[in-house]
Design an enzyme around this catalytic site. Structure first.
Site, PDB file in Angstrom:
ATOM      1  CB  SER A  49      -0.958  -0.039   1.201  1.00 11.24           C
ATOM      2  OG  SER A  49      -1.870   1.032   1.156  1.00 11.24           O
ATOM      3  CB  THR A  50       1.330   4.013   2.444  1.00 15.21           C
ATOM      4  OG1 THR A  50      -0.076   4.056   2.714  1.00 15.21           O
ATOM      5  CG2 THR A  50       1.886   5.422   2.414  1.00 15.21           C
ATOM      6  CG  ASP A  86      -5.985  -5.483   2.833  1.00 18.63           C
ATOM      7  OD1 ASP A  86      -6.624  -6.516   3.132  1.00 18.63           O
ATOM      8  OD2 ASP A  86      -5.882  -5.073   1.664  1.00 18.63           O
ATOM      9  CG  MET A 139      -1.771   3.402   7.607  1.00 19.29           C
ATOM     10  SD  MET A 139      -2.258   5.139   7.471  1.00 19.29           S
ATOM     11  CE  MET A 139      -2.923   5.413   9.120  1.00 19.29           C
TER      12      MET A 139
END
Length: 350
Positions: free
Chosen positions: A175-176, A297, A294
């Site tokens: 993700s991030t 998940d 972050m």
């Protein structure tokens, strides 16, 4: 509660007003300045420097990418890109991500009321994620939060995986900070590499441009996944933004299902959805890797992959932009190995 200070840079007064209104409803976020273009922003930065900058990419006098490069060279700061959902905007935005931006949010050019109601949480989470970002790696009463739906509510838990075949699968979730991390990993892979399936949290319309950009840089083929695409050696499939991607198996071969579905862990695509399907259909034929991002998940899905016999890895804290998703996987005991980013391509190649 420590306040996260934010500067908004966008040439649209309406967009600035909407973004400021959304963010200032969050108790831990404070907008300390707004600017209509980077030159005005630079003047305001002399007076107060924010924790996070929310930046448009197409503006008069100086474009957002040039401004971003200037910031990163002079005083590295987490930047969230605010971009429209257009093909041109997607390509420009990805150039900004490559230059060091942390995350993408979609600009509310129309439907501002819907944006306030539906995307406020995503915007606030993007800012919070950026505030937590490891900037060194980049250079290298609150609003109601939507209910967090787990993967169990949509996809049944996996049973025993099918018998082993010679086909190997690598599943990656990030993700991030993941756009930069994936570029580093995939560009280092030789043409002869196992089939790879990837979930990168990213808005729809951006994943196609992201995959196309990587495809031009890599020896392997990289593309946005289409329904029923076969997973083959030398190919990396990236889940489309706004869709879930699941691994399936037909005989000795693997393919992907691309489908609609609810937000899982507040994401679509969801890493948990992909990893659970990999656990079910690939089992010990798979390798699972969870990278910078972050939230949590993918942590449970990686645990299910491990329990199904897969070899599992988590990116280490020092090389993460945000040590959220790997940290949660490690806490669950889902990662058999913890590795730095620059070792992941070796793992995949093996």
């Amino acid at each position: 509660m420590k306040q996260i200070t934010v500067m908004l840079v966008d040439d649209s007064a309406v967009v600035r007003q909407v973004l400021q209104s959304v963010l200032e409803r969050e108790p831990d976020i404070s907008v300390i300045a707004t600017a209509s273009d980077p030159l005005f922003a630079m003047e305001k930065l002399k007076r107060a420097w924010p924790d996070v900058i929310v930046l448009d990419v197409e503006m008069p006098r100086m474009d957002g990418i040039t401004f971003l490069q200037k910031i990163m060279s002079e005083r590295p700061t987490p930047v969230v890109i605010c971009s429209s959902l257009t093909a041109r905007g997607a390509e420009t935005t990805l150039q900004a991500m490559a230059a060091g931006a942390v995350d993408i949010i979609t600009k509310p050019t129309i439907g501002l009321k819907d944006f306030l109601q539906e995307s406020a949480h995503d915007l606030a989470m993007a800012v919070r994620g950026a505030a937590m970002a490891n900037v060194k790696q980049l250079c290298k009463a609150p609003l109601a939060v939507p209910a967090k739906i787990s993967v169990d509510a949509w996809l049944p838990a996996s049973g025993q995986a099918m018998a082993q075949t010679t086909e190997r699968i690598v599943a990656i979730g990030t993700s991030t900070g993941g756009t930069q991390a994936l570029e580093l990993v995939l560009t280092a892979l030789p043409r002869v590499s196992p089939g790879i399936v990837i979930v990168q949290h990213m808005p729809e319309k951006f994943t196609a441009s992201f995959a196309e950009r990587l495809n031009g840089l890599c020896q392997i083929e990289v593309r946005e996944a289409r329904h029923n695409d076969r997973v083959i050696p030398g190919l990396a499939l990236i889940a489309p933004g706004g869709k879930h991607m699941l691994l399936k198996r037909s005989g000795a071969y693997y393919h992907v299902d691309v489908m609609d579905g609810p937000l899982i862990n507040r994401h679509r695509p969801s890493v948990d959805v992909l990893f659970r399907s990999v656990a079910k259909y690939a089992g010990k034929n798979a390798t699972g890797i969870i990278m910078t991002g972050m939230g949590d998940d993918g942590a449970r899905g990686l645990k299910e992959m491990q329990e199904a016999g897969a070899i599992t890895y988590a990116q280490d804290e020092a090389s993460c932009v945000v040590f959220g998703m790997p940290k949660e996987a490690i806490k669950l005991g889902a990662a058999r190995h913890i590795v730095p980013l620059d070792q992941i391509h070796h793992i995949i190649a093996k």
